[in-house]
Design an enzyme around this catalytic site. Structure first.
Site: not given
Length: 242
Positions: A12, A14-15, A87, A139, A152, A154, A156
Site C-alpha cells: 500500500g 502508492s500514497r 501497510n 491503529s 476497522y 476489529a 486492527k
C-alpha cells in the site's frame, strides 16, 4: 540509520503513510519494492532516489499474493526481503446497527487476512534466511475502539494479536515482528473532516495536533533497526491513547 543492501517491501505504498515509509527507507539506502492494488504512477516512482521495483495485486486474494511473491523470489539475483512493512488497508465506516455484513467482512478481509496473505510466504523465506523484520500497521482504534468503525477496529486489533503471536514464532530464527498504531495522521481522510470535528478530536490529543506521515515512517525505521525489540505495538498518536 543505514539500510544499504537491504531489501524492503512496503504494501500500500502508492500514497499516504505507505509512501512516506517507502521514501524514508529509500533515503536510508534501502532497495525498495513498492506494492499497490493498481498501477503506481510514474510521477510517484520518480520521487525516489533509485527507481523501485513494483508489485501489483490485491492483498485480500491469497493466491494472487502468493503467486506474486513467489515470482519475486524467482528473479535472477534476488536475495530475499529483509524488511516487510504491511501497510495496505481500507476503511468502510458505518455505525454497527447500520453496517452491511459485506462491509464488515471486506475490511477484515483486506486489513487482517491481507496482512496474513502477504506475510506468510515471506515469513517462510525469512525462516530459511534466519533473519528479517516485519512491521504491521495497526491503529490506535484497534486499542481503544471508535464509534462507526467496528470493522476497522476489529481488523486492527486482530493485527496486534497476529503481531504478538508471529513474534513468538519468529524469534528463534532471528525474525522480529512489531506493530505501529498511528493515531490521527494528516491525510486525505483527515483533510475532509469538518473544522468542528477536527477541533473536537484535537481536544483529546495531549500534543494538540495531528501527526505527520513522516513521523509514522520514523517509527518504522526505528523498529526495523532495533535488534532487541519484538512483539511490541508502538503508538504514534500524540498521546491520544493515554
Amino acid at each position: 540509520m543505514d539500510f544499504t543492501n537491504q531489501t524492503v517491501l512496503v504494501t500500500g505504498s502508492s500514497r499516504g503513510i505507505g509512501l512516506a515509509i517507502a521514501k524514508a527507507f529509500d533515503a536510508a539506502g534501502a532497495n525498495l519494492i513498492l506494492h499497490a492494488r493498481s498501477e503506481i504512477k510514474p510521477e510517484v516512482l520518480a520521487e525516489f532516489q533509485q527507481t523501485p521495483q513494483t508489485l501489483q495485486f490485491d492483498i485480500s486474494d491469497a493466491e494472487a499474493a502468493e503467486a506474486s511473491i513467489k515470482a519475486l523470489y524467482k528473479q535472477e539475483g534476488f536475495k530475499g526481503i529483509d524488511v516487510l512493512v504491511n501497510n495496505a488497508g481500507i476503511t468502510k465506516d458505518q455505525l454497527a446497527m447500520a453496517m452491511a455484513p459485506a462491509d464488515f467482512a471486506s475490511v477484515v478481509n483486506v486489513n487482517l487476512n491481507g496482512t496474513f496473505n502477504v506475510t506468510q510466504p515471506i515469513f517462510k523465506k525469512m525462516i530459511r534466511q534466519k533473519h528479517g523484520a516485519i512491521i504491521n500497521l495497526s491503529s490506535v482504534v484497534g486499542l481503544m475502539g471508535n464509534m462507526g468503525q467496528v470493522n476497522y477496529a476489529a481488523s486492527k486489533a486482530g493485527i496486534i494479536g497476529f503481531t504478538k503471536s508471529l513474534a513468538k514464532e519468529g524469534a528463534r530464527r532471528g525474525i522480529r515482528v512489531n506493530a505501529i498504531a498511528p493515531g490521527m495522521i494528516v491525510s486525505d481522510m483527515t483533510a475532509v473532516l469538518p473544522e468542528e470535528t477536527q477541533t473536537e478530536i484535537l481536544k483529546n490529543i495531549p500534543l494538540s495536533r495531528f501527526g505527520e506521515a513522516s513521523e509514522v515512517a520514523d517509527a518504522a525505521l526505528f523498529l526495523a533497526n532495533s535488534a532487541y525489540i519484538t512483539g511490541q505495538t508502538l503508538t504514534v498518536d500524540g498521546g491520544l491513547y493515554i
